[in-house]
Write a protein that holds these residues in place. Structure first.
Motif, short mmCIF file in Angstrom:
data_model
loop_
_atom_site.label_atom_id
_atom_site.label_comp_id
_atom_site.label_asym_id
_atom_site.label_seq_id
_atom_site.Cartn_x
_atom_site.Cartn_y
_atom_site.Cartn_z
N LEU A 1 40.45 46.50 7.83
CA LEU A 1 39.72 47.30 6.83
C LEU A 1 39.57 46.50 5.54
CD1 LEU A 1 41.33 50.84 7.33
CD2 LEU A 1 39.15 49.98 8.23
N LEU A 2 40.65 45.86 5.11
CA LEU A 2 40.59 45.01 3.92
C LEU A 2 39.77 43.76 4.22
CD1 LEU A 2 41.38 44.22 1.06
CD2 LEU A 2 43.51 43.26 2.00
N GLY A 3 39.96 43.22 5.42
CA GLY A 3 39.25 42.00 5.78
C GLY A 3 37.74 42.17 5.74
N PHE A 4 37.24 43.27 6.29
CA PHE A 4 35.80 43.49 6.28
C PHE A 4 35.31 43.92 4.90
CE2 PHE A 4 36.27 43.80 10.96
CZ PHE A 4 35.29 42.89 11.31
N HIS A 5 36.20 44.48 4.09
CA HIS A 5 35.80 44.85 2.73
C HIS A 5 35.55 43.61 1.88
CE1 HIS A 5 35.32 47.23 -0.86
NE2 HIS A 5 36.34 46.64 -1.45
N ILE A 6 36.33 42.56 2.08
CA ILE A 6 36.16 41.35 1.29
C ILE A 6 35.17 40.39 1.94
CG2 ILE A 6 38.48 41.50 0.31
CD1 ILE A 6 39.33 39.32 2.29
N LEU A 7 34.50 40.84 3.00
CA LEU A 7 33.46 40.03 3.63
C LEU A 7 32.26 39.94 2.69
CD1 LEU A 7 32.26 40.26 7.29
CD2 LEU A 7 30.59 40.31 5.44
N ASN A 8 31.86 38.76 2.36
CA ASN A 8 30.68 38.54 1.53
C ASN A 8 30.06 37.19 1.90
OD1 ASN A 8 32.22 36.52 -0.01
ND2 ASN A 8 33.25 38.30 -0.93
N ASP A 9 28.97 36.85 1.24
CA ASP A 9 28.27 35.61 1.58
C ASP A 9 29.20 34.40 1.50
OD1 ASP A 9 25.11 36.52 1.28
OD2 ASP A 9 26.44 37.57 -0.10
N GLU A 10 29.98 34.34 0.43
CA GLU A 10 30.83 33.18 0.21
C GLU A 10 31.97 33.08 1.21
OE1 GLU A 10 29.82 35.43 -1.88
OE2 GLU A 10 29.51 34.68 -3.91
N SER A 11 32.67 34.21 1.44
CA SER A 11 33.81 34.18 2.37
C SER A 11 33.34 33.88 3.79
CB SER A 11 34.58 35.50 2.33
OG SER A 11 33.78 36.59 2.74
N VAL A 12 32.14 34.33 4.15
CA VAL A 12 31.60 34.04 5.48
C VAL A 12 31.30 32.55 5.61
CG1 VAL A 12 29.59 34.36 6.98
CG2 VAL A 12 30.69 36.34 5.92
N VAL A 13 30.68 31.97 4.58
CA VAL A 13 30.35 30.54 4.62
C VAL A 13 31.62 29.71 4.78
CG1 VAL A 13 29.48 28.59 3.29
CG2 VAL A 13 28.22 30.74 3.32
N PHE A 14 32.64 29.98 3.97
CA PHE A 14 33.89 29.23 4.07
C PHE A 14 34.60 29.52 5.38
CE2 PHE A 14 33.58 28.82 -0.62
CZ PHE A 14 33.78 27.45 -0.71
N GLY A 15 34.49 30.77 5.87
CA GLY A 15 35.17 31.15 7.09
C GLY A 15 34.55 30.58 8.35
N LEU A 16 33.36 30.04 8.25
CA LEU A 16 32.69 29.47 9.42
C LEU A 16 32.57 27.95 9.35
CD1 LEU A 16 29.75 32.00 9.93
CD2 LEU A 16 31.87 31.85 11.24
N SER A 17 32.98 27.37 8.24
CA SER A 17 32.71 25.94 8.03
C SER A 17 33.92 25.03 8.18
CB SER A 17 32.11 25.74 6.63
OG SER A 17 33.00 26.20 5.62
N GLN A 18 35.06 25.59 8.62
CA GLN A 18 36.27 24.76 8.77
C GLN A 18 36.37 24.22 10.19
OE1 GLN A 18 37.52 24.28 5.74
NE2 GLN A 18 36.00 25.82 5.14
N LYS A 19 37.34 23.35 10.39
CA LYS A 19 37.44 22.65 11.67
C LYS A 19 38.17 23.44 12.74
CE LYS A 19 37.34 18.10 9.44
NZ LYS A 19 38.08 16.82 9.23
N THR A 20 39.13 24.28 12.36
CA THR A 20 39.92 25.03 13.34
C THR A 20 39.85 26.52 13.04
OG1 THR A 20 41.99 24.97 12.07
CG2 THR A 20 41.51 23.07 13.49
#
Length: 220
Positions: A101-120
């Motif tokens: 619930l908290l995780g999807f609440h803090i979902l935004n453009d920036e967190s998605v970009v960083f969350g998809l751009s790492q190696k692991t």
């Protein structure tokens, strides 16, 4: 495992800078809300419970121009509908149960970009949460600072603060555009949004731009 050992220092620095930039945009938002005559609790509540800058700016703007709060809320939801495909892309990062619930609440453009751009996967989760929580902290704080400063700022546009939010999103998206298919989808989506902005209500052009992805999927 320590955060520093999982994420590169450059990534942590970028997350910090993006969070600070969003905080500055929050100052712009708070100042705008104040100059438009809103009580301090309105932008503060929106910054905590909505936590979506574009929708909040839109809500304040529509109501300030005489539109109803219901219409403004619907327009904001329309703009935020882009988070539906975002949530599917990062469905494993917010976790499960109450944590999600908290995780999807803090979902935004920036967190998605960083969350998809790492190696692991582990790095993706850490980057998503650190960025999301960072913005969750600085956005309301920036909003309240802006409400205070709004008493002294006559026109926030003269400072260029209103342009920082789209500039941050563009900067975050540039590395992904190195991929030809991603670049093609972005260009087609941008053209669709620009063309439909002329005659469609606010929010719809952004949603229609997602059709740019369909052109790429057909070629894969």
């Amino acid at each position: 495992m320590q955060i520093k050992s999982c994420l590169d220092n450059n990534v942590l620095r970028d997350i910090l800078l993006v969070s600070l930039a969003d905080g500055i945009v929050g100052i712009s938002y708070g100042a705008l809300a104040h100059t438009q005559g809103f009580d301090f609790w309105v932008p503060l509540a929106l910054s905590i419970f909505v936590l979506a800058g574009a929708s909040e700016f839109l809500f304040i703007g529509v109501v300030a121009m005489g539109g109803s709060a219901i219409y403004a809320a619907l327009a904001g939801l329309m703009v935020n509908a882009r988070h539906i495909p975002f949530s599917l892309a990062v469905k494993d990062l917010p976790g499960k149960g109450l944590k999600s619930l908290l995780g999807f609440h803090i979902l935004n453009d920036e967190s998605v970009v960083f969350g998809l751009s790492q190696k692991t996967t582990e790095q993706n989760k850490l980057a998503f949460w650190i960025c999301g929580l960072g913005i969750f902290l600085v956005w309301p704080l920036g909003t309240m600072i802006g409400v205070y400063l709004g008493s002294f700022i006559i026109d926030i546009k003269t400072l260029g603060l209103d342009a920082m939010f789209p500039a941050v999103i563009l900067a975050l998206s540039l590395p992904a555009l190195k991929n030809k298919l991603t670049r093609t989808a972005a260009i087609i989506g941008s053209l669709i949004a620009l063309a439909t902005t002329l005659f469609l209500p606010v929010g719809l052009p952004v949603l229609l731009s997602l059709f740019g992805v369909l052109f790429v999927v057909r070629r894969m």
